[in-house]
Each structure stands twice: as C-alpha cells, then as structure tokens.
Scaffold this active site. Structure first.
Site, PDB file in Angstrom:
ATOM      1  N   LEU A 136      -9.196   8.369   0.703  1.00  7.28           N
ATOM      2  CA  LEU A 136      -7.740   8.038   0.872  1.00  7.28           C
ATOM      3  C   LEU A 136      -7.499   6.842   0.075  1.00  7.28           C
ATOM      4  CD1 LEU A 136      -7.083   8.942   4.487  1.00  7.28           C
ATOM      5  CD2 LEU A 136      -6.389  10.322   2.527  1.00  7.28           C
ATOM      6  N   ASP A 137      -6.243   6.812  -0.731  1.00  5.04           N
ATOM      7  CA  ASP A 137      -5.891   5.593  -1.172  1.00  5.04           C
ATOM      8  C   ASP A 137      -5.980   4.319  -0.142  1.00  5.04           C
ATOM      9  OD1 ASP A 137      -5.773   6.715  -3.577  1.00  5.04           O
ATOM     10  OD2 ASP A 137      -3.566   7.180  -3.597  1.00  5.04           O
ATOM     11  N   LEU A 138      -5.919   3.282  -0.913  1.00  7.60           N
ATOM     12  CA  LEU A 138      -6.218   2.038  -0.112  1.00  7.60           C
ATOM     13  C   LEU A 138      -4.930   1.779   0.975  1.00  7.60           C
ATOM     14  CD1 LEU A 138      -7.266  -1.024   0.244  1.00  7.60           C
ATOM     15  CD2 LEU A 138      -5.590  -1.652  -1.551  1.00  7.60           C
TER      16      LEU A 138
ATOM     17  N   HIS B 137      -4.143   9.639  -6.546  1.00  5.42           N
ATOM     18  CA  HIS B 137      -3.054   9.377  -6.201  1.00  5.42           C
ATOM     19  C   HIS B 137      -1.854  10.636  -5.776  1.00  5.42           C
ATOM     20  CE1 HIS B 137      -2.973   4.997  -6.180  1.00  5.42           C
ATOM     21  NE2 HIS B 137      -3.141   5.097  -7.360  1.00  5.42           N
TER      22      HIS B 137
END
Length: 184
Positions: free
Chosen positions: A100-102, A183
């Site tokens: 999962l992205d930041l 993303h």
C-alpha cells in the site's frame, strides 16, 4: 532435520555460525553436549543453546492495519516501515504480500511463506483485491464504465485491466482490481 539447520531456523544464525556454536560446546541435545552439526533432530528432542531451549518458528501469517505514513518495505531511510509496528522474533524473514502506498491505510498481509505470498499476489493467479475508496470530489457514474474498460495511469504505456467500481455514496466506492500497479 540436521542440528545445524534446526539452530539456524530457531535463531537466525547462518549455517557456519551454527557450526561454530556447536564446536564451542554451547549446544546440548536432550541434555547431552553435542559436537556434530549433522546430527538429526526429532520433534521430541530438546535442543539448548547456552542453556536456553530452542523452539522452531513455523510459517507465520499476519494481518496488519497499515496506518498513514508507513511504508510496506523492509527498510527505508526516510519513513517508518510496517515492521516497526510488530514485535516478532526473526522479523527479517517476514515480507508484505503486495503493498500500500505511503499515504494509504488498510489491511496488509505479512508472512514468511513465500509460496503462499506468490499465490496471493502474482497477477497470473488472478486474485481480486477490493478497496474501499474515498474521494475529495464526487464520483461520476461514468467512472463505472471507465474502470470496466481499463484506465490509463500516468507514465504507463498500457491501460489497467478492467476493474469493477461500485459507487456507495457521492464520494465513496468499492474498487475491485485484478493487478497491482504503482498508484493504481
């Protein structure tokens, strides 16, 4: 299982380090000092290193809610990793199943079972992933068809695979994807 491999699996020592502690007479098997790394260890045997009993750690599977500001990587000089949220022995053997992205929160699967991880995350196994998404702007109904046809992401040459978008509210939807691009 060989004694040296058993020690490695319990402690994280390398095979040569395990051989060294055996030669240093720091290992007992069922209360007896051992000198041979190739001795076979049975499930009923008691192995001690420095008078502390060793226990095998089996395959591990964790579900973790990843908070905002953490990354799904083993190391990062700028951001804390999800592994800093865990207190587990031999944590260096664990990895996340996907990422999962930041700035994304949600469920992250963590394991040391590489085969299972591959079956879950590899695109060739077609495991669907569903995300609950909140947007700043209202989601137009036309987005359902756009996602079903595939979406062009920035700096990508090909559109995403078709995805299912279920609008729950003006700014909330369920998005089911079948790949995991950056993303996406």
């Amino acid at each position: 299982m060989r004694l040296d491999k058993f020690i490695c699996d319990c402690t994280g020592l390398t095979r040569s380090q395990a051989g060294k502690v055996i030669r240093q007479k720091l290992v007992t098997l069922n209360g007896e000092l051992v000198k041979q790394a190739a001795l076979q260890v049975k499930d009923s045997d008691v192995v001690c290193l420095n008078d502390e009993q060793l226990q095998l750690i089996g395959l591990r599977y964790f579900m973790l809610h990843k908070p905002d500001g953490y990354i799904c990587s083993t190391e990062d000089p700028e951001h804390p990793t999800v592994f800093t949220l865990m207190d587990e022995p031999l944590i260096e053997r664990l990895h996340t199943v996907g990422r999962l992205d930041l700035d994304t929160t949600g469920l992250v699967l963590i394991t040391d079972d590489g085969q299972w991880s591959h079956r879950i995350s590899s695109p060739k196994h077609h495991v669907a992933k569903t995300y609950r998404v909140w947007t700043a702007d209202p989601i137009p109904n036309s987005a359902i068809e756009q996602f079903a046809e595939g979406v062009m992401l920035r700096n990508e040459k090909n559109a995403t695979l078709p995805a299912q978008l279920e609008i729950l509210d003006e700014t909330e939807a369920l998005l089911t994807i079948h790949e995991g691009r950056y993303h996406q």
